[in-house]
Design a protein around this motif. Structure first.
Motif, PDB file in Angstrom:
ATOM      1  N   ILE A  13      -4.160   5.936   0.840  1.00  0.00           N
ATOM      2  CA  ILE A  13      -3.388   5.136  -0.112  1.00  0.00           C
ATOM      3  C   ILE A  13      -3.216   3.725   0.429  1.00  0.00           C
ATOM      4  CG2 ILE A  13      -1.238   6.092   0.869  1.00  0.00           C
ATOM      5  CD1 ILE A  13       0.064   5.574  -1.903  1.00  0.00           C
ATOM      6  N   TYR A  14      -3.383   2.772  -0.475  1.00  0.00           N
ATOM      7  CA  TYR A  14      -3.163   1.361  -0.150  1.00  0.00           C
ATOM      8  C   TYR A  14      -2.074   0.847  -1.074  1.00  0.00           C
ATOM      9  CZ  TYR A  14      -4.152  -3.554   0.730  1.00  0.00           C
ATOM     10  OH  TYR A  14      -4.048  -4.871   1.095  1.00  0.00           O
ATOM     11  N   VAL A  15      -1.016   0.325  -0.491  1.00  0.00           N
ATOM     12  CA  VAL A  15       0.047  -0.277  -1.306  1.00  0.00           C
ATOM     13  C   VAL A  15       0.089  -1.765  -0.969  1.00  0.00           C
ATOM     14  CG1 VAL A  15       2.481  -0.266  -1.946  1.00  0.00           C
ATOM     15  CG2 VAL A  15       1.359   1.875  -1.277  1.00  0.00           C
ATOM     16  N   CYS A  16      -0.032  -2.585  -2.002  1.00  0.00           N
ATOM     17  CA  CYS A  16      -0.061  -4.023  -1.785  1.00  0.00           C
ATOM     18  C   CYS A  16       1.248  -4.491  -1.152  1.00  0.00           C
ATOM     19  CB  CYS A  16      -0.296  -4.738  -3.103  1.00  0.00           C
ATOM     20  SG  CYS A  16      -1.995  -4.507  -3.670  1.00  0.00           S
ATOM     21  N   GLY A  17       1.112  -5.295  -0.117  1.00  0.00           N
ATOM     22  CA  GLY A  17       2.281  -5.742   0.630  1.00  0.00           C
ATOM     23  C   GLY A  17       2.877  -7.018   0.062  1.00  0.00           C
ATOM     24  N   SER A  53      -1.631  -1.013   4.315  1.00  0.00           N
ATOM     25  CA  SER A  53      -0.973  -2.065   3.544  1.00  0.00           C
ATOM     26  C   SER A  53      -1.285  -3.416   4.180  1.00  0.00           C
ATOM     27  CB  SER A  53       0.534  -1.816   3.493  1.00  0.00           C
ATOM     28  OG  SER A  53       1.160  -2.728   2.609  1.00  0.00           O
ATOM     29  N   ASN A  54      -0.874  -4.449   3.511  1.00  0.00           N
ATOM     30  CA  ASN A  54      -1.162  -5.806   3.999  1.00  0.00           C
ATOM     31  C   ASN A  54       0.099  -6.651   3.937  1.00  0.00           C
ATOM     32  OD1 ASN A  54      -1.201  -5.873   1.062  1.00  0.00           O
ATOM     33  ND2 ASN A  54      -1.808  -8.010   1.307  1.00  0.00           N
ATOM     34  N   VAL A  55       0.021  -7.790   4.570  1.00  0.00           N
ATOM     35  CA  VAL A  55       1.040  -8.811   4.351  1.00  0.00           C
ATOM     36  C   VAL A  55       0.290 -10.117   4.124  1.00  0.00           C
ATOM     37  CG1 VAL A  55       1.375  -9.112   6.852  1.00  0.00           C
ATOM     38  CG2 VAL A  55       3.102  -9.950   5.258  1.00  0.00           C
ATOM     39  N   GLY A 208      -8.648 -15.975  -0.738  1.00  0.00           N
ATOM     40  CA  GLY A 208      -7.930 -15.665  -1.971  1.00  0.00           C
ATOM     41  C   GLY A 208      -7.199 -14.339  -1.805  1.00  0.00           C
ATOM     42  N   TRP A 209      -6.217 -14.106  -2.650  1.00  0.00           N
ATOM     43  CA  TRP A 209      -5.348 -12.924  -2.502  1.00  0.00           C
ATOM     44  C   TRP A 209      -6.083 -11.614  -2.836  1.00  0.00           C
ATOM     45  CZ3 TRP A 209      -1.349 -11.480  -6.763  1.00  0.00           C
ATOM     46  CH2 TRP A 209      -0.560 -10.409  -6.337  1.00  0.00           C
ATOM     47  N   HIS A 210      -6.863 -11.613  -3.906  1.00  0.00           N
ATOM     48  CA  HIS A 210      -7.476 -10.342  -4.334  1.00  0.00           C
ATOM     49  C   HIS A 210      -8.506  -9.849  -3.323  1.00  0.00           C
ATOM     50  CE1 HIS A 210      -5.470 -11.688  -7.889  1.00  0.00           C
ATOM     51  NE2 HIS A 210      -6.389 -12.576  -8.210  1.00  0.00           N
ATOM     52  N   GLU A 212      -8.499 -10.525  -0.206  1.00  0.00           N
ATOM     53  CA  GLU A 212      -7.740 -10.101   0.987  1.00  0.00           C
ATOM     54  C   GLU A 212      -7.431  -8.600   0.900  1.00  0.00           C
ATOM     55  OE1 GLU A 212      -3.899 -12.044   1.238  1.00  0.00           O
ATOM     56  OE2 GLU A 212      -3.050 -10.285   2.221  1.00  0.00           O
ATOM     57  N   CYS A 213      -6.903  -8.159  -0.243  1.00  0.00           N
ATOM     58  CA  CYS A 213      -6.536  -6.745  -0.361  1.00  0.00           C
ATOM     59  C   CYS A 213      -7.775  -5.855  -0.375  1.00  0.00           C
ATOM     60  CB  CYS A 213      -5.680  -6.508  -1.608  1.00  0.00           C
ATOM     61  SG  CYS A 213      -3.935  -6.874  -1.311  1.00  0.00           S
ATOM     62  N   ALA A 214      -8.849  -6.307  -1.035  1.00  0.00           N
ATOM     63  CA  ALA A 214     -10.074  -5.493  -1.066  1.00  0.00           C
ATOM     64  C   ALA A 214     -10.604  -5.272   0.351  1.00  0.00           C
ATOM     65  CB  ALA A 214     -11.133  -6.173  -1.936  1.00  0.00           C
ATOM     66  N   VAL A 227      -5.617   6.060  -3.877  1.00  0.00           N
ATOM     67  CA  VAL A 227      -4.604   5.375  -4.690  1.00  0.00           C
ATOM     68  C   VAL A 227      -4.434   3.937  -4.212  1.00  0.00           C
ATOM     69  CG1 VAL A 227      -2.123   5.239  -5.183  1.00  0.00           C
ATOM     70  CG2 VAL A 227      -3.287   7.447  -5.302  1.00  0.00           C
ATOM     71  N   GLN A 228      -4.423   3.024  -5.172  1.00  0.00           N
ATOM     72  CA  GLN A 228      -3.922   1.670  -4.896  1.00  0.00           C
ATOM     73  C   GLN A 228      -2.629   1.531  -5.683  1.00  0.00           C
ATOM     74  OE1 GLN A 228      -6.496  -1.701  -5.736  1.00  0.00           O
ATOM     75  NE2 GLN A 228      -5.191  -3.077  -4.571  1.00  0.00           N
ATOM     76  N   GLY A 229      -1.576   1.156  -4.996  1.00  0.00           N
ATOM     77  CA  GLY A 229      -0.272   1.079  -5.639  1.00  0.00           C
ATOM     78  C   GLY A 229       0.340  -0.304  -5.552  1.00  0.00           C
ATOM     79  N   PRO A 237      -3.648  -9.811 -12.834  1.00  0.00           N
ATOM     80  CA  PRO A 237      -5.051  -9.653 -12.428  1.00  0.00           C
ATOM     81  C   PRO A 237      -5.282  -8.947 -11.089  1.00  0.00           C
ATOM     82  CG  PRO A 237      -4.290 -11.876 -11.908  1.00  0.00           C
ATOM     83  CD  PRO A 237      -3.137 -11.185 -12.601  1.00  0.00           C
ATOM     84  N   HIS A 238      -4.227  -8.715 -10.291  1.00  0.00           N
ATOM     85  CA  HIS A 238      -4.496  -8.395  -8.886  1.00  0.00           C
ATOM     86  C   HIS A 238      -5.310  -7.117  -8.681  1.00  0.00           C
ATOM     87  CE1 HIS A 238      -4.194  -8.553  -4.631  1.00  0.00           C
ATOM     88  NE2 HIS A 238      -3.427  -7.479  -4.548  1.00  0.00           N
ATOM     89  N   HIS A 239      -4.890  -6.020  -9.287  1.00  0.00           N
ATOM     90  CA  HIS A 239      -5.620  -4.772  -9.025  1.00  0.00           C
ATOM     91  C   HIS A 239      -6.974  -4.740  -9.734  1.00  0.00           C
ATOM     92  CE1 HIS A 239      -1.896  -2.329  -7.525  1.00  0.00           C
ATOM     93  NE2 HIS A 239      -2.240  -3.333  -6.752  1.00  0.00           N
TER      94      HIS A 239
HETATM   95 ZN    ZN Z   1      -2.905  -6.290  -3.036  1.00  0.00          ZN
END
Ligand code: ZN
Length: 403
Positions: A13-17, A53-55, A208-210, A212-214, A227-229, A237-239
């Motif tokens: 699971i990845y939850v956006c920070g 997760s990320n920050v 860019g932010w998107h 970064e999470c990918a 899961v991405q939460g 647009p993020h997910h």
């Molecule tokens: Zn994210």
């Protein structure tokens, strides 16, 4: 879910920070508590969970806040990251095993973006005058969404809604030189007065932010995960964008299903005084402020759990009093050795969480057990030995509440 070598199921699971420029408000808390419940339910079921997760420790809002308040952006980020960690610990949220920042992943992100440029899945957009340091000829880099036939499958929104949300949530649909208004930024070249990092052949800049999470999700969980939460405002647009990036990172053709999150799960938004809690409206209820005012963090968590994670809801100051009363009853009920039969409450807790994380139903089950236990004690009736310990441990493990 895939199996481990030992035959046990495993889940990623990845939850956006957070972007660390303002401390944890109750909307953040509700999101991280929701996914914490999912992780606890998985662990209880014997599933081997990896949580990443990320920050976003460099981004426009952080830099704008630092400028507005006269702080160094690094000091602002460091202080807010520390406060967020304190809040999460106080709220009983299990920390991620993989926790990476945007700054420390610049080498990976720039390598991925460069690869996308080479493969024709990303392109450069000319810079405004003064940008780009000593290489103003190297433009900002945008993803070419036209190469992704699956774009839109995360959010299922209409083109018009996408355009509206993109503009409202940090996108730049009107930037000259883009192939499509929705194409998202992958690499922002150096600007005067902004921090920038060596991006190799991309030139100096920042991610860019998107993307970064990918990249961080892939680093922690592999190309495909469960899961991405995040909060509901991250759906688009993020997910949508970060999943589009995940697909093209691992697919030489730039198309096709597979990489990225198999499920996207979103927590409802929390309002206060009739409006969505937001920095711009100045109606944030901060977890750290509640804690400083003497609130029991377990009561804050319990007040959040009284709402189903998927619904939008509004915080009322009296919610905390109600939660403290509830917590008192529960603590009184587990203060002895015996209690009402704990088997039913344990079953019901698990059923409630398995039913789309129905926390309000789980709380009602504990309420009912506490009432049975307290009334039996008042009447001097027989109790099941050790029941209090069983329920206390179950509430701790499944709901994250220390009684
Ligand atoms: Zn994210």
């Amino acid at each position: 879910m895939p199996l481990t070598a030992s035959g046990a199921e495993r889940a990623g699971i990845y939850v956006c920070g957070i972007t660390p420029y303002d401390a944890t408000h109750l909307g953040h808390a509700a999101t991280y508590i929701a996914f914490d419940l999912l992780i606890r339910a998985w662990l209880d079921a014997g599933i081997d969970v990896t949580y990443a997760s990320n920050v976003t420790d460099v981004d426009d809002p952080l830099l704008e806040r630092a400028t507005a308040t006269g702080q160094d952006w690094r000091a602002l980020a460091a202080s807010q990251i520390a406060l967020f960690a304190e809040d999460m610990t106080a709220l009983g949220v299990i920390p991620p095993q993989v926790y990476l920042g945007a700054v420390e992943t610049v080498p990976q992100v720039s390598a991925v973006v460069h690869d996308l440029v080479i493969r024709g899945l990303a392109y450069r957009v000319p810079l405004p005058p003064g940008a780009g340091g000593d290489r103003p000829d190297l433009g900002d880099v945008y993803a070419d969404l036209g190469s992704d036939r699956d774009f839109g499958l995360v959010s299922h929104l209409t083109a018009g809604t996408m355009t509206d949300l993109f503009a409202a949530r940090g996108g730049d649909p009107d930037r000259p030189g883009k192939r499509h208004p929705l194409d998202p930024l992958l690499w922002r070249r150096e600007r005067p007065g902004e921090p920038a990092w060596d991006g190799g052949e991309l030139g100096t800049g920042r991610p860019g932010w998107h993307i970064e999470c990918a990249v961080i999700a892939r680093a922690g969980l592999g190309a495909a995960f469960d899961v991405q939460g995040g909060g509901h405002d991250l759906l688009f647009p993020h997910h949508e964008m970060s999943t589009a990036h995940s697909r093209v990172i691992d697919d030489a053709d730039g198309i096709g299903h597979g990489p990225g999150a198999r499920h996207h799960v979103h927590a409802g938004l929390v309002g206060y005084h009739g409006a969505k809690m937001s920095k711009s409206l100045g109606n944030l209820v901060l977890v750290s402020n509640l804690r400083m005012q003497g609130a029991d963090p377990a009561a804050i968590r319990l007040a959040v759990l009284a709402h189903h994670y998927r619904q939008d809801w509004e915080w009322h100051d009296a919610d905390l009093d109600d939660a403290e009363d509830r917590l008192d009853r529960w603590r009184m009920a587990v203060s002895g050795y015996g209690g009402a039969d704990p088997a039913d409450v344990l079953d019901e807790l698990r059923r409630a969480l398995a039913d789309d994380l129905d926390a309000p139903r789980a709380l009602r089950a504990v309420d009912a057990w506490a009432e049975r236990t307290l009334s039996a004690a008042a009447e001097g009736a027989a109790q099941v030995e050790g029941a209090a310990g069983v329920v206390s441990r179950a509430v701790n493990a499944l709901l994250g509440l220390r009684l």
